[in-house]
Design a protein around this motif. Structure first.
Motif, PDB file in Angstrom:
ATOM      1  N   ILE A  49       0.829  -1.217   0.000  1.00 37.55           N
ATOM      2  CA  ILE A  49       0.000   0.000   0.000  1.00 37.55           C
ATOM      3  C   ILE A  49       0.861   1.264   0.000  1.00 37.55           C
ATOM      4  O   ILE A  49       0.569   2.230  -0.717  1.00 37.55           O
ATOM      5  N   SER A  50       1.924   1.268   0.792  1.00 43.67           N
ATOM      6  CA  SER A  50       2.785   2.455   0.851  1.00 43.67           C
ATOM      7  C   SER A  50       3.479   2.711  -0.483  1.00 43.67           C
ATOM      8  O   SER A  50       3.684   3.859  -0.885  1.00 43.67           O
ATOM      9  N   PHE A  51       3.824   1.628  -1.190  1.00 40.46           N
ATOM     10  CA  PHE A  51       4.424   1.777  -2.518  1.00 40.46           C
ATOM     11  C   PHE A  51       3.416   2.396  -3.491  1.00 40.46           C
ATOM     12  O   PHE A  51       3.751   3.315  -4.260  1.00 40.46           O
ATOM     13  N   ALA A  52       2.171   1.924  -3.438  1.00 43.34           N
ATOM     14  CA  ALA A  52       1.137   2.463  -4.320  1.00 43.34           C
ATOM     15  C   ALA A  52       0.825   3.914  -3.971  1.00 43.34           C
ATOM     16  O   ALA A  52       0.596   4.746  -4.863  1.00 43.34           O
ATOM     17  N   GLU A  53       0.818   4.258  -2.674  1.00 39.21           N
ATOM     18  CA  GLU A  53       0.588   5.647  -2.251  1.00 39.21           C
ATOM     19  C   GLU A  53       1.663   6.575  -2.799  1.00 39.21           C
ATOM     20  O   GLU A  53       1.377   7.695  -3.223  1.00 39.21           O
ATOM     21  N   MET A  54       2.883   6.091  -2.794  1.00 42.90           N
ATOM     22  CA  MET A  54       3.997   6.883  -3.315  1.00 42.90           C
ATOM     23  C   MET A  54       3.801   7.156  -4.811  1.00 42.90           C
ATOM     24  O   MET A  54       3.996   8.286  -5.284  1.00 42.90           O
ATOM     25  N   LEU A  55       3.394   6.147  -5.562  1.00 43.07           N
ATOM     26  CA  LEU A  55       3.162   6.324  -6.997  1.00 43.07           C
ATOM     27  C   LEU A  55       1.987   7.260  -7.254  1.00 43.07           C
ATOM     28  O   LEU A  55       2.032   8.092  -8.167  1.00 43.07           O
ATOM     29  N   ALA A  56       0.931   7.130  -6.453  1.00 42.94           N
ATOM     30  CA  ALA A  56      -0.254   7.966  -6.640  1.00 42.94           C
ATOM     31  C   ALA A  56       0.062   9.437  -6.383  1.00 42.94           C
ATOM     32  O   ALA A  56      -0.454  10.324  -7.073  1.00 42.94           O
ATOM     33  N   ASP A  57       0.897   9.701  -5.407  1.00 38.90           N
ATOM     34  CA  ASP A  57       1.255  11.091  -5.086  1.00 38.90           C
ATOM     35  C   ASP A  57       2.105  11.725  -6.179  1.00 38.90           C
ATOM     36  O   ASP A  57       1.969  12.910  -6.479  1.00 38.90           O
ATOM     37  N   ALA A  58       2.992  10.909  -6.783  1.00 44.42           N
ATOM     38  CA  ALA A  58       3.845  11.357  -7.898  1.00 44.42           C
ATOM     39  C   ALA A  58       4.738  12.542  -7.536  1.00 44.42           C
ATOM     40  O   ALA A  58       5.231  13.246  -8.406  1.00 44.42           O
ATOM     41  N   VAL A  88      -7.116  10.033  -9.749  1.00 45.62           N
ATOM     42  CA  VAL A  88      -7.163   9.080 -10.868  1.00 45.62           C
ATOM     43  C   VAL A  88      -6.100   7.994 -10.708  1.00 45.62           C
ATOM     44  O   VAL A  88      -6.377   6.792 -10.865  1.00 45.62           O
ATOM     45  N   LEU A  89      -4.875   8.392 -10.404  1.00 44.20           N
ATOM     46  CA  LEU A  89      -3.799   7.418 -10.218  1.00 44.20           C
ATOM     47  C   LEU A  89      -4.103   6.463  -9.064  1.00 44.20           C
ATOM     48  O   LEU A  89      -3.841   5.257  -9.158  1.00 44.20           O
ATOM     49  N   ALA A  90      -4.676   6.984  -7.985  1.00 45.31           N
ATOM     50  CA  ALA A  90      -4.999   6.155  -6.819  1.00 45.31           C
ATOM     51  C   ALA A  90      -6.039   5.095  -7.166  1.00 45.31           C
ATOM     52  O   ALA A  90      -5.913   3.922  -6.775  1.00 45.31           O
ATOM     53  N   ILE A  91      -7.065   5.488  -7.909  1.00 46.52           N
ATOM     54  CA  ILE A  91      -8.118   4.533  -8.295  1.00 46.52           C
ATOM     55  C   ILE A  91      -7.565   3.457  -9.227  1.00 46.52           C
ATOM     56  O   ILE A  91      -7.863   2.266  -9.079  1.00 46.52           O
ATOM     57  N   VAL A  92      -6.738   3.868 -10.188  1.00 43.81           N
ATOM     58  CA  VAL A  92      -6.123   2.906 -11.110  1.00 43.81           C
ATOM     59  C   VAL A  92      -5.253   1.900 -10.350  1.00 43.81           C
ATOM     60  O   VAL A  92      -5.320   0.685 -10.589  1.00 43.81           O
ATOM     61  N   LEU A  93      -4.452   2.393  -9.422  1.00 45.06           N
ATOM     62  CA  LEU A  93      -3.575   1.514  -8.642  1.00 45.06           C
ATOM     63  C   LEU A  93      -4.373   0.582  -7.738  1.00 45.06           C
ATOM     64  O   LEU A  93      -3.988  -0.571  -7.532  1.00 45.06           O
ATOM     65  N   TRP A  94      -5.489   1.067  -7.205  1.00 46.08           N
ATOM     66  CA  TRP A  94      -6.352   0.198  -6.391  1.00 46.08           C
ATOM     67  C   TRP A  94      -6.916  -0.938  -7.242  1.00 46.08           C
ATOM     68  O   TRP A  94      -6.965  -2.089  -6.809  1.00 46.08           O
ATOM     69  N   LEU A  95      -7.331  -0.621  -8.464  1.00 46.41           N
ATOM     70  CA  LEU A  95      -7.841  -1.655  -9.365  1.00 46.41           C
ATOM     71  C   LEU A  95      -6.757  -2.680  -9.694  1.00 46.41           C
ATOM     72  O   LEU A  95      -7.025  -3.891  -9.774  1.00 46.41           O
ATOM     73  N   VAL A  96      -5.525  -2.216  -9.866  1.00 42.88           N
ATOM     74  CA  VAL A  96      -4.404  -3.131 -10.127  1.00 42.88           C
ATOM     75  C   VAL A  96      -4.210  -4.079  -8.939  1.00 42.88           C
ATOM     76  O   VAL A  96      -4.006  -5.285  -9.111  1.00 42.88           O
ATOM     77  N   ILE A  97      -4.283  -3.541  -7.730  1.00 42.06           N
ATOM     78  CA  ILE A  97      -4.130  -4.366  -6.527  1.00 42.06           C
ATOM     79  C   ILE A  97      -5.253  -5.387  -6.424  1.00 42.06           C
ATOM     80  O   ILE A  97      -5.027  -6.550  -6.066  1.00 42.06           O
ATOM     81  N   GLY A 121      -6.488  -1.598   0.031  1.00 38.42           N
ATOM     82  CA  GLY A 121      -6.235  -0.690  -1.087  1.00 38.42           C
ATOM     83  C   GLY A 121      -7.168   0.507  -1.124  1.00 38.42           C
ATOM     84  O   GLY A 121      -6.880   1.508  -1.791  1.00 38.42           O
ATOM     85  N   ALA A 122      -8.277   0.436  -0.384  1.00 41.93           N
ATOM     86  CA  ALA A 122      -9.196   1.584  -0.323  1.00 41.93           C
ATOM     87  C   ALA A 122      -8.527   2.800   0.300  1.00 41.93           C
ATOM     88  O   ALA A 122      -8.997   3.935   0.144  1.00 41.93           O
ATOM     89  N   MET A 123      -7.404   2.587   1.003  1.00 37.19           N
ATOM     90  CA  MET A 123      -6.645   3.707   1.558  1.00 37.19           C
ATOM     91  C   MET A 123      -6.139   4.641   0.460  1.00 37.19           C
ATOM     92  O   MET A 123      -5.934   5.841   0.706  1.00 37.19           O
ATOM     93  N   LEU A 124      -5.934   4.108  -0.733  1.00 39.12           N
ATOM     94  CA  LEU A 124      -5.324   4.908  -1.804  1.00 39.12           C
ATOM     95  C   LEU A 124      -6.197   6.082  -2.240  1.00 39.12           C
ATOM     96  O   LEU A 124      -5.739   7.233  -2.194  1.00 39.12           O
ATOM     97  N   PRO A 125      -7.459   5.871  -2.674  1.00 36.79           N
ATOM     98  CA  PRO A 125      -8.270   7.040  -3.047  1.00 36.79           C
ATOM     99  C   PRO A 125      -8.596   7.940  -1.857  1.00 36.79           C
ATOM    100  O   PRO A 125      -8.681   9.161  -2.013  1.00 36.79           O
ATOM    101  N   LEU A 126      -8.757   7.357  -0.663  1.00 38.74           N
ATOM    102  CA  LEU A 126      -9.028   8.174   0.515  1.00 38.74           C
ATOM    103  C   LEU A 126      -7.826   9.073   0.832  1.00 38.74           C
ATOM    104  O   LEU A 126      -7.982  10.258   1.132  1.00 38.74           O
ATOM    105  N   GLY A 127      -6.632   8.501   0.773  1.00 37.44           N
ATOM    106  CA  GLY A 127      -5.421   9.285   1.020  1.00 37.44           C
ATOM    107  C   GLY A 127      -5.184  10.338  -0.040  1.00 37.44           C
ATOM    108  O   GLY A 127      -4.763  11.463   0.261  1.00 37.44           O
ATOM    109  N   ALA A 128      -5.460   9.989  -1.308  1.00 38.32           N
ATOM    110  CA  ALA A 128      -5.273  10.950  -2.402  1.00 38.32           C
ATOM    111  C   ALA A 128      -6.215  12.135  -2.262  1.00 38.32           C
ATOM    112  O   ALA A 128      -5.859  13.276  -2.586  1.00 38.32           O
TER     113      ALA A 128
END
Length: 483
Positions: A49-58, A88-97, A121-128
């Motif tokens: 999750i932390s790796f995906a959060e890092m990518l989503a933040d860009a 958008v990136l967060a939702i895409v990464l959540w779908l990948v997970i 993975g729901a943390m990703l759009p919430l965090g974004a």
């Protein structure tokens, strides 16, 4: 600017002190209810999750804080583009997970736990949703408002995770507590936001932002890899039990150290960013922050090393006995790494040079990975000590790069905190000898009290530190009189 920095530092410090009083209580209670395996499972999930959060933040958060915009309109356009991009990136990464949940679970050594990984993975759009808004509050030094937002994250697991753990939900209690905290934070920011973020997107603005923050993203990846490579190796060569034994005490140390880092680093980054073109003020700000952080961090690290077994016994209980060596060695190394390396990395980012910090991280990984890979195959204890010792190499690399690219004398940074290192080493050695003269809880508490007094006494022998301690004492007395 100085007034804003002081006010921001005050509110940020209050936030982190509250966090570090409440969060350890929550973790201590959970550690007595749940087995180390539950925390090991959460660690492997959070690695993904932390790796995906890092990518989503860009890298857009740091861009919005550090970049000097020419107008308010330009700033708002960049905020809108960053916000939409992150969502958008967060939702895409959540779908990948979700799609590759089972494969990812196997990759991190947790076969059969793909479903909880997908839920987390729901943390990703919430965090974004929250991250860009919080970045703008940091930019404007509005840390007073961020206190109320941060308290939501702090308190939520206390009222959700603990009841669920008592009800027998095991690692699910940890997962649901974190998700609820992110959800309530997003709701609070939505209700209290000062200025609505417009629905605006520009590919030109996006490319400009990404070109500026690409090195920040690369640096974030190297930091993530440094932070999580040990988790990956333990999960593959040992098991979730040892991973829990490793992650819980390191989390405790990180939590305690973060009273200084989490409270001061955002303020330091904002302040240094404003002074990035004024070398004199830049150095003055850096060294001032470093001294006040080291005054607290260095003796804390030495103290946790000396009293490691006592701390683990009180906080975690007998089932965590082996965690003492982790807590002690990690605290000792973290005190120096935080007071030197952590702040130097912030200086590089504030100067708009995250590529240099990335270079330092990669040089550290070049040494770190082979060392811990070899040591983990001997035994757990060897791995723990090797992991802590090799962190010193990072300090040397960053000091060298600081002198080359920022123009700050490396010896000046060391000399700035040498009195705290000397005082802590002298008192720590004496405390270790004193501690082993008798074995009882009352004696240990007595030794801790004596250590605190001796540290202040030894520190008072240094003329420069005498001035600082006197100023702090006068400030405390003044505030007490006002209250």
């Amino acid at each position: 600017m100085d007034t804003k920095v002081v006010a921001a530092a005050k509110w940020s410090l209050i936030t982190e002190v509250l966090a570090k009083l409440i969060t350890p209580v929550t973790n201590i209670i959970l550690a007595h209810i749940l087995a180390p395996t539950a925390f090991g499972i959460l660690a492997t999930i959070m690695m993904v999750i932390s790796f995906a959060e890092m990518l989503a933040d860009a890298g857009f958060q740091k861009f919005l804080v550090q970049y000097e915009f020419e107008s308010e309109d330009e700033k708002q356009k960049n905020v809108s583009v960053a916000f939409i991009s992150n969502i958008v990136l967060a939702i895409v990464l959540w779908l990948v997970i979700i799609i590759w949940r089972d494969e990812l679970a196997i990759l991190v050594g947790n076969e059969g736990l793909g479903f909880p990984l997908a839920i987390m993975g729901a943390m990703l759009p919430l965090g974004a949703f929250s991250s860009i808004q919080m970045a703008m509050y940091r930019r404007s030094f509005n840390f007073k408002f961020l206190l109320s937002i941060r308290m939501i994250t702090i308190i939520t697991p206390l009222f959700i995770s603990i009841p669920m753990a008592l009800a027998g939900f095991d690692y699910w209690s940890l997962i649901v507590g974190l998700l609820a905290a992110h959800l309530f934070t997003a709701i609070a920011l939505c209700i209290r936001q000062e200025k609505l973020i417009s629905i605006y997107f520009s590919s030109t603005v996006f490319r400009k932002m990404f070109s500026f923050s690409a090195w920040s993203l690369a640096e974030a990846f190297s930091i993530w890899l440094t932070a999580w490579v040990d988790t990956f190796i333990i999960s593959h060569f040992l098991d979730a039990y040892y991973l829990g034994l490793y992650k819980m005490p390191t989390a405790i140390v990180t939590t305690v150290m973060a009273i200084a880092t989490s409270s001061m680093a955002p303020v330091l980054f904002s302040a240094l960013s404003r002074h990035q073109h004024n070398q004199v003020e830049f150095e003055k700000t850096f060294l001032t922050f470093q001294r006040y952080m080291a005054l607290f961090l260095v003796p804390l690290g030495v103290g946790m090393f000396v009293y490691q077994d006592f701390i683990v016994e009180i906080l975690l209980g007998p089932q965590w006995k082996l965690a003492g060596i982790v807590l002690g060695s990690w605290a000792l190394s973290s005190s120096l790494v935080t007071a030197i390396s952590y702040l130097i990395s912030e200086a590089f980012r504030a100067k708009g040079m995250p590529n240099i910090s990335f270079l330092a991280q990669m040089a550290h990984l070049f040494v770190l990975i082979p060392v811990i890979y070899v040591c983990v195959q001997y035994d757990f204890t060897t791995f723990v000590y090797a992991r802590s010792i090799v962190r010193v190499q990072m300090i040397a690399v960053l000091l060298y790069l600081l002198a080359i690219y920022v123009g700050m004398n490396a010896w000046l940074v060391i000399r700035n905190i040498k009195s705290y290192i000397i005082a802590s080493a002298v008192v720590g050695t004496g405390s270790y000898v004193l501690l082993h003269l008798h074995n009882s809880m009352i004696w240990t508490i007595f030794c801790i009290c004596i250590s605190l007094i001796l540290y202040l006494v030894v520190l008072y022998l240094f003329p420069t530190e005498r001035i600082i301690l006197t100023k702090i004492w006068e400030s405390v007395l003044l505030r007490l009189k006002r209250s």
